[in-house]
Design a protein around this motif. Structure first.
Motif, PDB file in Angstrom:
ATOM      1  N   THR A   1      37.610  31.846  19.666  1.00  0.00           N
ATOM      2  CA  THR A   1      36.316  31.246  19.992  1.00  0.00           C
ATOM      3  C   THR A   1      36.419  29.906  20.712  1.00  0.00           C
TER       4      THR A   1
ATOM      5  N   THR B   1      41.761  33.014  27.108  1.00  0.00           N
ATOM      6  CA  THR B   1      40.636  33.781  27.617  1.00  0.00           C
ATOM      7  C   THR B   1      41.130  35.081  28.219  1.00  0.00           C
TER       8      THR B   1
ATOM      9  N   LYS C   1      37.011  39.256  32.106  1.00  0.00           N
ATOM     10  CA  LYS C   1      36.207  40.455  31.920  1.00  0.00           C
ATOM     11  C   LYS C   1      36.639  41.527  32.907  1.00  0.00           C
TER      12      LYS C   1
ATOM     13  N   GLY D   1      38.273  29.138  23.350  1.00  0.00           N
ATOM     14  CA  GLY D   1      38.488  29.238  24.783  1.00  0.00           C
ATOM     15  C   GLY D   1      39.898  28.871  25.212  1.00  0.00           C
TER      16      GLY D   1
END
Length: 83
Positions: free
Chosen positions: A73, A78, A81, A75
């Motif tokens: 959480t 990462t 996507k 960061g």
């Protein structure tokens, strides 16, 4: 991150921590002064202390799950996507 993910991570880490802890501090009955209890295998543990080991595994799993949650959480790491 959902609570289900955290619960699953905790359970998996708990199992992975419990298995190595099962051998810690365990003595076989044939290594003790009291001898072997009739009807058991000589290599059976004298006092496995399963409750203590399960609690230790839960403590380690809670710490490692907390670290996982913080890393996921914050960061720091990462995952781009995928499209």
């Amino acid at each position: 991150m959902s609570i289900v993910t955290l619960i699953l991570v905790f359970v998996i880490v708990w199992w992975l921590c419990l298995f190595p802890l099962l051998n810690v501090g365990t003595r076989a009955q044939n290594e003790t002064e009291e001898g072997v209890v009739q009807g058991t295998v000589p290599s059976a543990p004298e006092n496995p202390q399963l409750g203590r080991k399960m609690l230790a595994a839960a403590l380690i799993a809670a710490i490692l799950t907390g670290v996982y949650y913080w890393v996921a959480t914050s960061g720091i790491v990462t995952i781009p996507k995928l499209k």
